[in-house]
Motif scaffolding. Structure first.
Motif, PDB file in Angstrom:
ATOM      1  N   ALA A 213       4.093  56.514  46.868  1.00 17.64           N
ATOM      2  CA  ALA A 213       4.169  56.840  45.301  1.00 17.64           C
ATOM      3  C   ALA A 213       3.410  57.785  45.377  1.00 17.64           C
ATOM      4  O   ALA A 213       3.278  58.613  43.976  1.00 17.64           O
ATOM      5  CB  ALA A 213       2.849  55.053  45.132  1.00 17.64           C
ATOM      6  N   ALA A 214       2.393  58.266  46.373  1.00 16.05           N
ATOM      7  CA  ALA A 214       1.409  59.575  46.265  1.00 16.05           C
ATOM      8  C   ALA A 214       2.334  60.864  46.330  1.00 16.05           C
ATOM      9  O   ALA A 214       2.676  61.744  46.149  1.00 16.05           O
ATOM     10  CB  ALA A 214       0.153  59.266  47.234  1.00 16.05           C
ATOM     11  N   GLU A 216       6.212  60.784  45.412  1.00 24.93           N
ATOM     12  CA  GLU A 216       6.244  60.622  43.910  1.00 24.93           C
ATOM     13  C   GLU A 216       5.255  61.645  43.014  1.00 24.93           C
ATOM     14  O   GLU A 216       5.910  62.346  41.988  1.00 24.93           O
ATOM     15  CB  GLU A 216       6.623  59.945  43.689  1.00 24.93           C
ATOM     16  N   LYS A 217       4.037  60.805  43.249  1.00 23.63           N
ATOM     17  CA  LYS A 217       3.463  60.850  42.203  1.00 23.63           C
ATOM     18  C   LYS A 217       3.283  62.915  42.461  1.00 23.63           C
ATOM     19  O   LYS A 217       3.057  63.576  41.087  1.00 23.63           O
ATOM     20  CB  LYS A 217       2.323  61.509  42.273  1.00 23.63           C
ATOM     21  N   LEU A 220       6.269  64.771  40.804  1.00 21.61           N
ATOM     22  CA  LEU A 220       6.488  64.987  39.218  1.00 21.61           C
ATOM     23  C   LEU A 220       5.707  66.106  38.642  1.00 21.61           C
ATOM     24  O   LEU A 220       6.139  66.458  37.780  1.00 21.61           O
ATOM     25  CB  LEU A 220       6.077  63.239  38.767  1.00 21.61           C
ATOM     26  N   GLU A 221       4.753  66.174  39.093  1.00 26.07           N
ATOM     27  CA  GLU A 221       3.582  67.487  39.060  1.00 26.07           C
ATOM     28  C   GLU A 221       4.400  69.155  39.028  1.00 26.07           C
ATOM     29  O   GLU A 221       3.805  69.354  38.085  1.00 26.07           O
ATOM     30  CB  GLU A 221       2.010  67.165  39.926  1.00 26.07           C
TER      31      GLU A 221
END
Length: 240
Positions: A213-214, A216-217, A220-221
């Motif tokens: 999850a980290a 993927e974040k 996205l940024e």
């Protein structure tokens, strides 16, 4: 090949300004083996050493007063050096002093007598650019024991230079003879048996859900910051 590791101590730094040689050390090596046929000479310079030079070598005017003049040892020195390759650290300094002494005796320069001159300072600068390359620095870097070098001495420095040269040229690890009487022989080499790595089951760690999850974040940024021009995409995004 016959090589002579050569060093001098002097009354100062200016051969053309009247400074003189007070000590000469010569260490003979033939085919990368020390022979023990060395030459060590103290010389009366008929003048005092500069204070800075005296702090380096410690050879007082009183100690040198009963030593021979350079003129008295010149032929012995030239005969010992004849035809050999001189190996010197910062060769222009020592060659300049020897040539100044020979010039006073109306003799040709030392390069007319020896086979060639090799400068280990230039060698070290090529191998270790931008680093300190004094004899002491090379001893530390190449793990040559110079713990006995409290003061500079021509013979000791020539012996250290011989050890440094062997390590610089990588022909063998040391000048020390092994039990068979030959330095650097195959009998002293450490050999490791070959391993077949195919027999090992190597673990492959997997990312946790939080780590994914980290990750993927961050992606996205990056995508947002680049205006959707991020090159690295997940497989499902590429197929879409």
């Amino acid at each position: 090949m016959r090589q002579i590791f050569f060093d001098t101590e002097t009354t100062g730094l200016q051969a053309e300004g009247g400074d003189r040689i007070i000590e000469i050390g010569c260490v003979e090596m033939i085919n990368r083996q020390l022979t023990g046929n060395n030459l060590h000479l103290y010389i009366n310079p008929q003048r005092a050493s500069h204070e800075d030079a005296l702090r380096v070598h410690g050879l007082t005017e009183a100690f040198l007063s009963d030593k021979p003049l350079f003129a008295q040892i010149a032929e012995q020195l030239l005969g010992f050096l004849a035809g050999a390759e001189l190996v010197i650290h910062n060769a222009p300094f020592d060659i300049g002093f020897v040539n100044a002494e020979l010039k006073r005796l109306r003799k040709p320069p030392i390069t007319d007598v020896v086979g060639s001159v090799r400068d280990t300072l230039l060698m070290a600068r090529d191998m270790f650019p931008g680093k300190a390359n004094s004899l002491d620095a090379l001893c530390r870097r190449l793990e040559v024991d110079n713990s006995n070098r409290k003061l500079h001495g021509a013979l000791l420095d020539a012996e250290l230079l011989a050890e440094v040269y062997i390590r610089l040229t990588r022909g063998q690890d040391s000048l020390v003879m092994d039990d068979a009487g030959e330095a650097g022989s195959d009998s002293n080499e450490f050999r490791v048996a070959a391993l077949d790595l195919r027999g090992f089951d190597l673990p492959v760690p997997q990312a946790s859900a939080d780590e994914l999850a980290a990750h993927e974040k961050v992606l996205l940024e990056l995508d947002k910051a680049s205006g959707g021009k991020r090159i690295w995409k997940a497989p499902e995004q590429i197929s879409a």
